[in-house]
Design an enzyme around this catalytic site. Structure first.
Site, short mmCIF file in Angstrom:
data_model
loop_
_atom_site.label_atom_id
_atom_site.label_comp_id
_atom_site.label_asym_id
_atom_site.label_seq_id
_atom_site.Cartn_x
_atom_site.Cartn_y
_atom_site.Cartn_z
N HIS A 72 0.70 -1.18 -0.08
CA HIS A 72 -0.13 -0.12 -0.06
C HIS A 72 0.85 1.33 -0.17
O HIS A 72 1.85 1.43 0.86
CB HIS A 72 -0.84 0.19 1.26
CG HIS A 72 -2.10 -0.86 0.96
ND1 HIS A 72 -3.26 -0.58 1.64
CD2 HIS A 72 -2.41 -1.82 0.35
CE1 HIS A 72 -4.30 -1.48 1.37
NE2 HIS A 72 -3.68 -2.33 0.53
N TYR A 201 -9.12 5.43 7.57
CA TYR A 201 -9.34 5.96 8.90
C TYR A 201 -10.35 7.11 8.95
O TYR A 201 -10.06 8.12 8.53
CB TYR A 201 -8.19 6.08 9.60
CG TYR A 201 -7.10 5.17 9.80
CD1 TYR A 201 -6.24 4.84 8.75
CD2 TYR A 201 -6.72 4.40 11.01
CE1 TYR A 201 -5.29 3.90 8.87
CE2 TYR A 201 -5.80 3.56 11.35
CZ TYR A 201 -5.02 3.31 10.03
OH TYR A 201 -4.27 2.35 10.17
N PRO A 293 -4.37 -0.05 18.78
CA PRO A 293 -4.29 -0.58 17.37
C PRO A 293 -4.34 0.70 16.20
O PRO A 293 -3.91 0.47 15.20
CB PRO A 293 -5.44 -1.36 17.10
CG PRO A 293 -6.29 -1.07 18.21
CD PRO A 293 -5.69 -0.33 19.20
N LYS A 297 1.00 -0.51 15.00
CA LYS A 297 2.49 -0.70 15.45
C LYS A 297 2.79 -1.82 16.49
O LYS A 297 3.64 -2.04 16.40
CB LYS A 297 2.71 0.83 16.34
CG LYS A 297 2.87 1.90 15.64
CD LYS A 297 4.09 1.97 14.37
CE LYS A 297 3.83 2.71 13.14
NZ LYS A 297 4.27 2.15 12.08
N TYR A 385 3.87 6.31 10.15
CA TYR A 385 3.18 5.05 9.85
C TYR A 385 3.87 4.10 9.05
O TYR A 385 3.82 2.76 9.00
CB TYR A 385 2.18 5.66 9.06
CG TYR A 385 0.98 4.69 8.86
CD1 TYR A 385 -0.18 4.62 9.57
CD2 TYR A 385 1.02 3.79 7.78
CE1 TYR A 385 -1.32 3.77 9.35
CE2 TYR A 385 0.15 2.75 7.43
CZ TYR A 385 -1.15 2.91 8.51
OH TYR A 385 -2.30 1.77 8.35
C1 PHB Z 1 -6.18 -4.29 10.57
O1 PHB Z 1 -6.17 -4.71 9.45
O2 PHB Z 1 -6.59 -5.11 11.44
C2 PHB Z 1 -5.68 -3.12 11.04
C3 PHB Z 1 -5.38 -1.95 10.05
C4 PHB Z 1 -4.65 -0.75 10.74
C5 PHB Z 1 -4.83 -0.52 12.15
C6 PHB Z 1 -5.29 -1.32 12.95
C7 PHB Z 1 -5.94 -2.79 12.23
O3 PHB Z 1 -4.38 0.68 12.14
#
Ligand code: PHB
Ligand code: APR
Length: 390
Positions: A72, A201, A293, A297, A385
């Site tokens: 990505h 997000y 989450p 990280k 990130y």
């Molecule tokens: C996930 O795909 O479970 C996931 C992706 C990004 C995040 C947290 C969880 O920041």
């Protein structure tokens, strides 16, 4: 029995350390409390920094990840009814992340360990580290009604937040730092194509939402819920209705829904234990620290701990040099705290807090607005990130 390094815990941290040690000719045994099936049934995040992916390559278990993982180049932040793209590649001089589920990482590492012939003991009960402040540590455990003892040079505590390693350290030798957040994430997995080709997000008055994926045909979606929310109250229909309310209209309309194959609520916590070394006992991964989450990280931090710890063990055994072991705790913690800061910042910026008030909400909005007006601010987000340097 005797080995060089006893590893407690067969999560990503313990397995990755074990694989690197075995490949370097350093003898190790993994002791795991649960069964293999149980370890593989845990579902966690799925975004790998390039440094983490390279370690899996180095460990010799990266082939499937490189084939099936989705690179990505960016992701979106959604607020004010719009999506705003964070161009990771453009902002970081070509870096990207790899979307590949942690369950798959664990699977590949377990297969690698099995192929190497190194010993893992699953369903090892009452694992106890002993004498790590002396020259001859050991670890005892129960299996099939018998007590076993392994003498070793070092113990690696890779047994997660609820493990025994950190608990074995006297209270006066350890300092902990913690923040819990007044909400959790309700997550589902469904075999429907992800709503976009990249992660989204979303900050919304009804709460945070995240659109992630495991593959081009499997989606992973989350919504922020109250910390004491009951998962039983969330039918699939209610979940889909809620997440769509939290996304920009066009995105919500493009979303494919379907039956969930997993649904659970996870609490959010920030936690760090200092130091990460106690004599001949070294903590790595969730045993020493937890991040919320947001920003994904957790696994990447476990991998960077293992980077430092493995390098230190290799220098000790192959070059007779112990300065890496002495530097481990300070080096790992310096990176841990930066990831803690980033995960806390992203959590604070993207969620609705019950006690936020009108002022807090205005500040949060200004923060988001500022990100997309300032390349410097957005670069801060992007470089964290994709992963800070090791
Ligand atoms: C996930 O795909 O479970 C996931 C992706 C990004 C995040 C947290 C969880 O920041
Ligand atoms: N004895 C032996 N094993 C134990 C004990 C114990 N007393 N306590 C816990 N374990 C095992 C757990 O069953 C688990 O398999 O240690 C393992 C720890 O694995 P994780 O919790 O996955 O922690 P870690 O390897 O540090 O992973 C870091 O992966 O699982 C995610 O959320 C985690 O993202 C983070 C990253």
């Amino acid at each position: 029995m005797r080995t060089q390094v006893v590893i407690i815990g067969s999560g990503p941290a313990g397995l990755l350390l074990g694989q690197l040690l075995t490949n370097a000719g350093i003898d190790n045994v993994i002791l795991e409390r649960s069964s293999k099936t149980h370890v593989l049934s845990r579902i966690r995040a799925g975004v790998l920094e390039e440094g983490t992916a390279q370690m899996l390559d180095e460990a010799g278990v990266g082939a499937r990840m490189r084939q099936e993982g989705l690179p990505h180049d960016g992701f979106d932040l959604a607020f004010d009814h719009r999506r705003h793209r964070v161009d990771l590649r453009g902002l970081t001089g070509g870096k990207r992340v790899l979307v590949y589920g942690q369950t798959e990482v664990t699977h590949d590492l377990m297969d690698g360990r099995e192929a190497s012939g190194a010993i893992s003991v699953y369903e090892a009960r009452d694992v106890q580290p002993h004498d790590f402040n002396a020259a001859n540590p050991s670890v005892t455990y129960e299996k099939d009604g018998q007590t076993h003892r392994i003498d070793c040079d070092f113990i690696a505590g890779c047994d997660g937040f609820h493990g025994v390693s950190r608990q074995a350290v006297p209270n006066n030798a350890i300092e902990t730092f913690e923040r819990t957040y007044p909400f959790g994430w309700l997550g589902i997995i469904a075999d429907v194509p992800p709503v976009g080709s990249e992660l989204i997000y979303a900050n919304h008055p009804r709460g945070f939402a995240l659109c992630s994926m495991r593959s081009t045909t499997r989606s992973r979606y989350y919504v922020q819920v109250a910390a004491d929310e009951n998962v039983e109250k969330w039918s699939d229909e209610r979940f889909w209705d809620e997440i769509r309310l939290r996304l920009p209209r066009q995105t919500a309309e493009a979303m494919t829904t379907g039956p969930s194959i997993e649904k659970s609520i996870a609490p959010l916590r920030s936690f760090v234990a200092e130091p990460m070394r106690f004599g001949r006992l070294f903590l790595a991964g969730d045993a020493a620290h937890i991040v919320p989450p947001t920003g994904a990280k957790g696994l990447n931090l476990a991998a960077s701990d293992v980077r430092y710890l493995f390098d230190a063990f290799r220098e000790y055994y192959l070059e007779n040099e112990s300065s890496g072991l002495d530097a481990y705790s300070a080096k790992a913690l310096a990176r841990v705290w930066k990831a803690e800061r980033f995960s806390w910042w992203m959590t604070s910026t993207m969620h609705r807090f019950p006690d936020q008030g009108a002022f807090g909400q205005k500040i949060q909005h200004a923060e988001l607005d500022y990100l997309f007006q300032s390349r410097a601010a957005l670069t801060m987000l992007a470089e964290n990130y994709v992963g800070l340097p090791l």
